[in-house]
Motif scaffolding. Structure first.
Motif, short mmCIF file in Angstrom:
data_model
loop_
_atom_site.label_atom_id
_atom_site.label_comp_id
_atom_site.label_asym_id
_atom_site.label_seq_id
_atom_site.Cartn_x
_atom_site.Cartn_y
_atom_site.Cartn_z
N SER A 57 -7.04 -11.99 -1.72
CA SER A 57 -5.73 -11.60 -2.27
C SER A 57 -5.72 -10.18 -2.78
O SER A 57 -4.64 -9.76 -2.83
N LEU A 58 -6.73 -9.70 -3.37
CA LEU A 58 -6.65 -8.58 -3.87
C LEU A 58 -6.59 -7.51 -3.00
O LEU A 58 -5.88 -6.33 -2.93
N GLU A 59 -7.40 -7.61 -1.84
CA GLU A 59 -7.43 -6.81 -0.59
C GLU A 59 -5.98 -6.74 -0.10
O GLU A 59 -5.39 -5.72 0.52
N ALA A 60 -5.51 -8.22 0.10
CA ALA A 60 -3.90 -8.16 0.56
C ALA A 60 -3.03 -7.24 -0.24
O ALA A 60 -2.21 -6.44 0.24
N LEU A 61 -3.09 -7.02 -1.54
CA LEU A 61 -2.25 -6.56 -2.44
C LEU A 61 -2.33 -4.88 -2.44
O LEU A 61 -1.50 -4.05 -2.22
N VAL A 62 -3.66 -4.47 -2.38
CA VAL A 62 -4.11 -3.22 -2.34
C VAL A 62 -4.45 -2.51 -0.86
O VAL A 62 -4.59 -1.19 -1.05
N GLY A 63 -4.72 -3.32 -0.08
CA GLY A 63 -5.11 -2.90 1.28
C GLY A 63 -3.86 -2.51 2.13
O GLY A 63 -2.69 -2.16 1.82
N ASP A 64 -4.16 -2.35 3.52
CA ASP A 64 -3.22 -2.01 4.44
C ASP A 64 -2.04 -2.88 4.58
O ASP A 64 -2.26 -4.17 4.55
#
Length: 397
Positions: A278-285
């Protein structure tokens, strides 16, 4: 043996029941088109999947703080600041096993026995049951199809009383797809202030909007609204991560502390791997979101136009989420193969049995004579499913 009276008052989810019945029929080789699912039919984006795999390889598979990892809280704080004009501290954030647990935590944190919670009709199926589980009393505010099923403050004034503790706002809405404007939210914020109510703002569908209007969080409208609002959100709908079970809430520090204490005993931390994903979901592409919204809009446009061309049924155009709430009032009382349709449950049972289409009866959302279909399925399924619905309706007498 006497079991919990509270538990015995809780209704099973009609949405899940219909979906389970349709899946069982499919398993038995019956060609069923399912319109029941409340989840995107897209897979979770690859960058999010990769982040989960990397987290596992790095050994991030242990317990985390009960209310969630600080990295994800900080990303949520940044998201609120950038996208919603809301300034929170990490101590004002809780991460839970889905937005549903956030709601359950919130009701347990604010309600005492007999406290009333105003809920719009139609409503998401779990709102009343979650209130009852927390010893609260759901009080239903009827809405009007002509007003896109949104609150009328004049009508709210007639049901509010000294027992009223909170009001639920769900925009974009499930099951209707309606979206509250800034002006409407300002009215509701003023209403909550006058009666000293907690606002539960369920914004889980915030990114799934199809017009040019931007999503407005009621907590951003004034200092008072900010202090009295519990914002509920999550990654499930926006990032096609329903099964990952990560939701989050933001509120006054004291409320979040209470919610965190409750969660620490009920479930402890949400899944560690899903938190890093979820961290990647928010800060990623974020490009996958735009692609998904574009596809949903195309499906919505087709579904609404097609439904309004079918005899005896109609719908308003949903402005958000991925549902169409269909008026079937002209069908009630008609028969098929000698069997009378007495309500939305009858309609959906017979539609599944004879039309091989799964839809959700409106009675599950507190409003009879309607059904909900989801366009979170392929365009091919939407076309075939609506053809089957029309064929089924044409057999009615």
């Amino acid at each position: 043996m006497i079991f919990s009276k509270k538990a015995e008052q809780i209704e099973a989810s009609i949405t899940l029941a219909i979906t389970a019945k349709a899946k069982e029929m499919k398993k038995n080789g019956i060609d069923i088109i399912g319109f029941g699912a409340g989840e995107p039919d897209f897979n979770t984006p690859e960058n999010i999947q990769s982040a989960a795999i990397e987290a596992m390889k790095e050994g991030l598979t242990k317990y985390t703080p009960a209310s969630g990892i600080i990295e994800l809280k900080e990303a949520i704080v940044e998201k609120f600041k950038k996208e919603n004009n809301l300034n929170y501290k990490p101590s004002q954030i809780i991460i839970s096993t889905g937005a549903k647990q956030c709601l359950a935590n919130a009701f347990m944190a604010i309600l005492n026995p007999g406290d009333e919670v105003i809920i719009p009709t139609p409503y998401w199926v779990s709102y009343p049951e979650l209130v009852k589980l927390s010893d609260g009393v759901p009080v239903f505010a009827k809405t009007d199809e002509k007003n896109s099923y949104k609150y009328d403050v004049g009508k709210l004034e007639k049901i509010v009383n000294d027992k009223t503790k909170a009001i639920i706002i769900n925009s974009p809405n499930n099951p209707t797809g309606s979206v509250c404007t800034r002006e409407e939210l300002l009215e509701l914020a003023d209403f909550a202030k006058r009666h000293d109510l907690v606002i539960i703002s369920d914004e889980i569908y915030e990114k799934l909007m199809y017009e040019e209007d931007e999503h407005v969080s009621i907590a951003s409208l004034s200092e008072d609204a900010y202090k009295r609002t519990i914002v509920i959100n999550g990654v499930s709908k926006t990032y096609a991560m329903t099964g990952w079970r990560i939701g989050y809430a933001a509120a006054d520090e004291k409320i979040i502390k209470l919610m965190s204490n409750i969660q620490s005993h009920a479930t402890s931390n949400p899944n560690s791997i899903a938190q890093y994903a979820s961290l990647e979901a928010l800060v990623g592409d974020q490009s996958s979101i735009h692609d998904m919204i574009k596809e949903f809009k195309s499906r919505r446009d087709y579904a609404v136009e097609r439904i309004n061309k079918i005899n005896y049924i109609s719908c308003i155009e949903p402005k958000g989420a991925f549902y169409v709430f269909i008026n079937i009032s002209k069908i009630i009382g008609k028969t098929i193969d000698g069997e009378k349709i007495n309500g939305s449950l009858d309609f959906c049972d017979k539609l599944l049995e004879k039309g091989k289409v799964a839809a959700v009866p409106g009675v599950g959302f507190g409003l009879e004579n309607f059904i909900r279909i989801s366009y979170a399925t392929s365009m091919e399924n939407i076309k075939n499913g609506l053809d089957r619905i029309e064929e089924f309706i044409n057999k009615l007498r």
